[in-house]
Design a protein around this motif. Structure first.
Motif, PDB file in Angstrom:
ATOM      1  N   TYR A   1      21.612 -22.171  66.807  1.00  0.00           N
ATOM      2  CA  TYR A   1      20.433 -21.981  67.649  1.00  0.00           C
ATOM      3  C   TYR A   1      20.767 -21.947  69.139  1.00  0.00           C
ATOM      4  N   SER A   2      21.928 -22.454  69.559  1.00  0.00           N
ATOM      5  CA  SER A   2      22.223 -22.615  70.980  1.00  0.00           C
ATOM      6  C   SER A   2      22.286 -21.294  71.739  1.00  0.00           C
ATOM      7  N   GLY A   3      22.839 -20.263  71.108  1.00  0.00           N
ATOM      8  CA  GLY A   3      22.896 -18.977  71.780  1.00  0.00           C
ATOM      9  C   GLY A   3      21.512 -18.450  72.108  1.00  0.00           C
ATOM     10  N   ALA A   4      20.594 -18.568  71.165  1.00  0.00           N
ATOM     11  CA  ALA A   4      19.221 -18.097  71.383  1.00  0.00           C
ATOM     12  C   ALA A   4      18.531 -18.927  72.459  1.00  0.00           C
ATOM     13  N   ILE A   5      18.740 -20.240  72.446  1.00  0.00           N
ATOM     14  CA  ILE A   5      18.133 -21.093  73.471  1.00  0.00           C
ATOM     15  C   ILE A   5      18.661 -20.722  74.851  1.00  0.00           C
ATOM     16  N   ALA A   6      19.965 -20.503  74.963  1.00  0.00           N
ATOM     17  CA  ALA A   6      20.564 -20.204  76.264  1.00  0.00           C
ATOM     18  C   ALA A   6      20.042 -18.906  76.849  1.00  0.00           C
ATOM     19  N   ARG A   7      19.627 -17.982  76.014  1.00  0.00           N
ATOM     20  CA  ARG A   7      19.164 -16.687  76.516  1.00  0.00           C
ATOM     21  C   ARG A   7      17.692 -16.685  76.935  1.00  0.00           C
ATOM     22  N   LEU A   8      16.976 -17.777  76.684  1.00  0.00           N
ATOM     23  CA  LEU A   8      15.577 -17.856  77.099  1.00  0.00           C
ATOM     24  C   LEU A   8      15.468 -18.576  78.436  1.00  0.00           C
ATOM     25  N   PRO A   9      14.596 -18.128  79.334  1.00  0.00           N
ATOM     26  CA  PRO A   9      14.422 -18.821  80.618  1.00  0.00           C
ATOM     27  C   PRO A   9      13.774 -20.186  80.426  1.00  0.00           C
ATOM     28  N   ASP A  10      13.980 -21.070  81.400  1.00  0.00           N
ATOM     29  CA  ASP A  10      13.488 -22.438  81.291  1.00  0.00           C
ATOM     30  C   ASP A  10      11.978 -22.503  81.126  1.00  0.00           C
ATOM     31  N   ASP A  11      11.234 -21.673  81.862  1.00  0.00           N
ATOM     32  CA  ASP A  11       9.778 -21.756  81.763  1.00  0.00           C
ATOM     33  C   ASP A  11       9.296 -21.397  80.357  1.00  0.00           C
ATOM     34  N   GLU A  12       9.995 -20.464  79.709  1.00  0.00           N
ATOM     35  CA  GLU A  12       9.611 -20.108  78.344  1.00  0.00           C
ATOM     36  C   GLU A  12      10.002 -21.210  77.359  1.00  0.00           C
ATOM     37  N   LEU A  13      11.142 -21.844  77.585  1.00  0.00           N
ATOM     38  CA  LEU A  13      11.539 -22.951  76.724  1.00  0.00           C
ATOM     39  C   LEU A  13      10.552 -24.108  76.836  1.00  0.00           C
ATOM     40  N   ARG A  14      10.091 -24.390  78.042  1.00  0.00           N
ATOM     41  CA  ARG A  14       9.103 -25.459  78.203  1.00  0.00           C
ATOM     42  C   ARG A  14       7.799 -25.121  77.491  1.00  0.00           C
ATOM     43  N   ARG A  15       7.468 -23.845  77.485  1.00  0.00           N
ATOM     44  CA  ARG A  15       6.193 -23.421  76.914  1.00  0.00           C
ATOM     45  C   ARG A  15       6.239 -23.299  75.389  1.00  0.00           C
ATOM     46  N   VAL A  16       7.297 -22.700  74.845  1.00  0.00           N
ATOM     47  CA  VAL A  16       7.309 -22.396  73.408  1.00  0.00           C
ATOM     48  C   VAL A  16       8.567 -22.889  72.703  1.00  0.00           C
ATOM     49  N   GLY A  17       9.422 -23.655  73.402  1.00  0.00           N
ATOM     50  CA  GLY A  17      10.673 -24.081  72.784  1.00  0.00           C
ATOM     51  C   GLY A  17      10.472 -24.844  71.492  1.00  0.00           C
ATOM     52  N   ARG A  18       9.594 -25.836  71.509  1.00  0.00           N
ATOM     53  CA  ARG A  18       9.376 -26.621  70.289  1.00  0.00           C
ATOM     54  C   ARG A  18       8.797 -25.764  69.175  1.00  0.00           C
ATOM     55  N   ALA A  19       7.854 -24.905  69.490  1.00  0.00           N
ATOM     56  CA  ALA A  19       7.237 -24.067  68.465  1.00  0.00           C
ATOM     57  C   ALA A  19       8.249 -23.133  67.818  1.00  0.00           C
ATOM     58  N   ARG A  20       9.209 -22.668  68.620  1.00  0.00           N
ATOM     59  CA  ARG A  20      10.171 -21.712  68.068  1.00  0.00           C
ATOM     60  C   ARG A  20      11.340 -22.388  67.372  1.00  0.00           C
ATOM     61  N   PHE A  21      11.863 -23.455  67.946  1.00  0.00           N
ATOM     62  CA  PHE A  21      13.115 -24.027  67.453  1.00  0.00           C
ATOM     63  C   PHE A  21      12.967 -25.373  66.746  1.00  0.00           C
ATOM     64  N   ASP A  22      11.849 -26.035  66.908  1.00  0.00           N
ATOM     65  CA  ASP A  22      11.739 -27.413  66.400  1.00  0.00           C
ATOM     66  C   ASP A  22      10.409 -27.619  65.694  1.00  0.00           C
ATOM     67  N   ASN A  23      10.095 -26.713  64.767  1.00  0.00           N
ATOM     68  CA  ASN A  23       8.782 -26.743  64.115  1.00  0.00           C
ATOM     69  C   ASN A  23       8.840 -27.116  62.639  1.00  0.00           C
ATOM     70  N   LEU A  24      10.016 -27.591  62.175  1.00  0.00           N
ATOM     71  CA  LEU A  24      10.177 -27.865  60.742  1.00  0.00           C
ATOM     72  C   LEU A  24      10.595 -29.301  60.454  1.00  0.00           C
ATOM     73  N   GLU A  25      10.446 -30.186  61.428  1.00  0.00           N
ATOM     74  CA  GLU A  25      10.734 -31.610  61.260  1.00  0.00           C
ATOM     75  C   GLU A  25      12.188 -31.881  60.897  1.00  0.00           C
ATOM     76  N   LEU A  26      13.074 -31.049  61.364  1.00  0.00           N
ATOM     77  CA  LEU A  26      14.493 -31.254  61.093  1.00  0.00           C
ATOM     78  C   LEU A  26      14.992 -32.492  61.832  1.00  0.00           C
ATOM     79  N   ILE A  27      15.826 -33.281  61.160  1.00  0.00           N
ATOM     80  CA  ILE A  27      16.426 -34.468  61.784  1.00  0.00           C
ATOM     81  C   ILE A  27      17.734 -34.008  62.423  1.00  0.00           C
ATOM     82  N   TRP A  28      17.675 -33.684  63.710  1.00  0.00           N
ATOM     83  CA  TRP A  28      18.779 -33.004  64.373  1.00  0.00           C
ATOM     84  C   TRP A  28      20.055 -33.840  64.406  1.00  0.00           C
ATOM     85  N   ASP A  29      19.910 -35.147  64.582  1.00  0.00           N
ATOM     86  CA  ASP A  29      21.098 -36.011  64.667  1.00  0.00           C
ATOM     87  C   ASP A  29      21.300 -36.817  63.387  1.00  0.00           C
ATOM     88  N   TYR A  30      20.941 -36.228  62.264  1.00  0.00           N
ATOM     89  CA  TYR A  30      21.038 -36.903  60.963  1.00  0.00           C
ATOM     90  C   TYR A  30      22.453 -37.426  60.714  1.00  0.00           C
TER      91      TYR A  30
END
Length: 422
Positions: A293-322
């Motif tokens: 996911y990091s490549g896709a995150i890096a290509r999005l501007p900060d304002d868009e990440l603040r607005r839709v980052g969670r909806a796009r990348f963190d919407n499935l309750e994944l335990i990232w640091d499992y």
């Protein structure tokens, strides 16, 4: 292993042109006297009346392919000069409740008299949203003398609820599936446990700490967190491109920045990400970095990440640091782990080291590696553009799973290497 979109690769690509007309095949599993078998099942990407086929040795394709290595008849198939008969499995559909959600499943049992020593295995699938019920893998296990329980994960197939990748919730569902399978086969099974593929490598061991399981078998899973998976994928990419340690360090900093974003709900980590972006801008190769996911995150501007980052990348309750190692430390049941030697989706370096460390510490773990295979235990060829084209499941993988679950491992399994602790 595509924690956010894809998963355990159960969908196969059709590589050949349509075959000459032959009698339409009937879905089912057909076996030779030698124990070889082929499973025929519908697949979403194969037009009817074509079916997916999968042999025990890993050959696969569609019955509509040119040069298909079987011919269908009434309730039988001919392979070479031999007639293989259809296996009359006993199938028991059911539903069960888990965490206030109704899930659907089916128990597949080999024909013949009840066997109180027959192993029972619950299939814990990956992150795919397709139903495993009626697919090739459950029958490929059952054709090897196992009782098999397959079920639709919550939010997929015939199961209710919302699709999720929350390992804790999925493990609760898998534990309930094992309890249900045992209740469906009283007096007809002995050892009972789990098989997990891809994301199932996180879920099945955790489920076995919550239900009394006699074994756990894993194919191409990770003993690493989703964050570590992302970093290892990027490191694998820069190594494949022939880049050096500076490139590895840069993608490591990118992974650390995106991890901070994910773990904070996209509230923190922007300064770190901006600093990494500035470094990446000076490296022409960096635009091709993907990771999980990091490549896709890096290509999005900060304002868009603040607005839709969670909806796009963190919407499935994944335990990232499992903490996958912690779960395996709590696991007492025997464990089989099968690694794909050149797994691009779930790189094996961290996983292999963790497994061998646990094995050296006395955990009952068997580790096998199939060289020159990618995620899903696929053999592949590499085209002129460097892209991999899968050809077949590697020979020996399916047989190893069946033999290990039956406690009957012997002989060679294709090109598999059994790893030993140093």
């Amino acid at each position: 292993m595509k924690t956010t979109t894809l998963g355990f690769a159960l969908a196969f690509a059709t590589l050949s042109s349509p075959a000459a007309a032959q009698p339409a095949c009937t879905p089912g599993t057909y076996a030779a006297a030698s124990g070889d078998f082929v499973v025929l099942a519908p697949a979403p990407n194969i037009a009817a009346p074509g079916l997916r086929y999968l042999f025990r040795d890993g050959r696969r394709g569609a019955t509509s392919d040119a040069g298909v290595p079987l011919r269908c008849e009434n309730d039988a198939v001919t392979v070479g000069n031999a007639r293989w008969q259809r296996i009359a499995f006993r199938e028991t559909p059911t539903s069960f409740d888990s965490v206030a959600t109704k899930l659907t499943g089916v128990l597949i049992e080999p024909p013949g008299a009840a066997d109180p020593k027959r192993p029972l295995v619950v299939m814990v699938h990956g992150s795919e949203r397709t139903s495993p019920i009626g697919g090739v893998y459950g029958y490929a296990m059952a054709a090897q003398g196992l009782s098999v329980f397959v079920y639709d994960k919550r939010g997929t197939g015939g199961s209710e609820g919302e699709y999720t990748q929350n390992f804790e919730l999925l493990a609760a569902d898998a534990a309930k599936a094992l309890e249900t399978a045992r209740a469906l086969a009283p007096g007809r099974y002995g050892r009972a446990g789990f098989f997990g593929g891809s994301q199932g490598g996180w879920v099945a061991p955790l489920a076995a700490t919550r239900a009394p399981a006699d074994f756990v078998a894993i194919g191409f899973g990770l003993v690493a967190s989703p964050i570590e998976e992302d970093r290892e994928q990027m490191v694998s990419e820069v190594r494949a491109a022939g880049l050096g340690k500076d490139a590895e360090a840069l993608v490591g900093r990118l992974s650390a920045a995106t991890a901070k974003l994910l773990l904070s709900g996209f509230e923190q980590g922007y300064a770190e990400l901006d600093a990494v972006r500035a470094e990446m801008a000076r490296q022409p190769w960096a635009v091709k970095i993907e990771g999980e996911y990091s490549g896709a995150i890096a290509r999005l501007p900060d304002d868009e990440l603040r607005r839709v980052g969670r909806a796009r990348f963190d919407n499935l309750e994944l335990i990232w640091d499992y903490d996958a190692v912690a779960a395996l430390k709590r696991l007492d049941a025997p464990l089989l782990w099968v690694l794909a030697g050149e797994d691009r989706e779930a790189p094996i370096e961290t996983t292999r080291a963790a497994l061998m460390g646990l094995k050296a510490a006395g955990k009952p773990i068997d580790v096998y590696l199939f060289p020159q295979t990618d995620h899903g235990m696929w053999e592949f060829v590499t085209d002129a553009q460097g892209e991999r084209q899968v050809t077949r499941i590697t020979d020996g993988y399916l047989k190893l799973l069946g033999d290990w679950v039956r406690s009957d491992v012997h002989g060679a399994y294709g090109r598999a290497e059994r790893l030993t602790a140093q």
